[in-house]
Write a protein that holds these residues in place. Sequence first.
Motif, PDB file in Angstrom:
ATOM      1  N   ASP A 167      48.798  66.724  38.559  1.00 15.13           N
ATOM      2  CA  ASP A 167      50.166  66.231  38.457  1.00 15.13           C
ATOM      3  C   ASP A 167      50.224  64.758  38.036  1.00 15.13           C
ATOM      4  O   ASP A 167      51.285  64.142  38.038  1.00 15.13           O
TER       5      ASP A 167
ATOM      6  N   ARG B 196      62.175  54.519  43.361  1.00  8.43           N
ATOM      7  CA  ARG B 196      62.781  55.393  42.346  1.00  8.43           C
ATOM      8  C   ARG B 196      64.283  55.183  42.319  1.00  8.43           C
ATOM      9  O   ARG B 196      64.920  54.991  43.349  1.00  8.43           O
TER      10      ARG B 196
ATOM     11  N   HIS C 238      52.110  59.495  37.641  1.00 13.28           N
ATOM     12  CA  HIS C 238      52.630  60.854  37.810  1.00 13.28           C
ATOM     13  C   HIS C 238      53.214  61.324  36.480  1.00 13.28           C
ATOM     14  O   HIS C 238      53.890  60.559  35.791  1.00 13.28           O
ATOM     15  N   VAL C 239      52.964  62.567  36.133  1.00 15.01           N
ATOM     16  CA  VAL C 239      53.420  63.085  34.839  1.00 15.01           C
ATOM     17  C   VAL C 239      54.945  63.123  34.729  1.00 15.01           C
ATOM     18  O   VAL C 239      55.476  63.113  33.619  1.00 15.01           O
ATOM     19  N   LYS C 240      55.647  63.127  35.859  1.00 11.21           N
ATOM     20  CA  LYS C 240      57.109  63.149  35.828  1.00 11.21           C
ATOM     21  C   LYS C 240      57.724  61.763  36.020  1.00 11.21           C
ATOM     22  O   LYS C 240      58.936  61.642  36.149  1.00 11.21           O
ATOM     23  N   SER C 241      56.909  60.728  36.032  1.00  8.76           N
ATOM     24  CA  SER C 241      57.422  59.379  36.240  1.00  8.76           C
ATOM     25  C   SER C 241      58.287  58.933  35.056  1.00  8.76           C
ATOM     26  O   SER C 241      57.818  58.852  33.922  1.00  8.76           O
ATOM     27  N   VAL C 242      59.537  58.640  35.336  1.00  8.21           N
ATOM     28  CA  VAL C 242      60.453  58.153  34.309  1.00  8.21           C
ATOM     29  C   VAL C 242      60.003  56.770  33.834  1.00  8.21           C
ATOM     30  O   VAL C 242      60.062  56.460  32.643  1.00  8.21           O
TER      31      VAL C 242
END
Length: 164
Positions: free
Chosen positions: A133, A93, A59-63
């Motif tokens: 995404d 998460r 996911h592009v927002k995965s920390v």
Amino acid sequence: MVELPRVPDDEPALRAAFSRFPSGVVAVAALVDGAPAGMSASSFTSVSLDPPLVSVNAHVKSVTWARLADRPRLGLSVLGEDQADICRRLATRGLGDRFAGVPWAATGSGAVFVEGATAWLECEITQRVPAGDHEIIVLGLHAVATVPDRPPLIFHASAFHRLA
């Protein structure tokens, strides 16, 4: 001619449709500041034998992916059928130390592997392809090892299963 319903606009319906395809699960991990960091991915697939390539999606927002994306080498561990708890832990998460209680080992290049997996692949990122995404991460293989008699963990319909 077959008429299929249009793609639903709601995420739960899409997730339900996507979950109908069974897959294995891998841990994607590396050392970050001397400690293991990693995530689980059910989007693992082989890509090419020559050159040897595999891929995973993140996911592009995965920390977690942001922490792994610049590592020189990544370890992919194909999780075994009794490692569902490890998979859940690596997918949680906001969990401080995802590797607490998880047996692991690292290579000199910083790839991290989960012990007890059915296969291990030491990889480097060769390509990152934007895809909605997520991004598709293509990985070149440097080393592989397998335990042929150890069955993999299967993810299907949002639950873990064993091969029959």
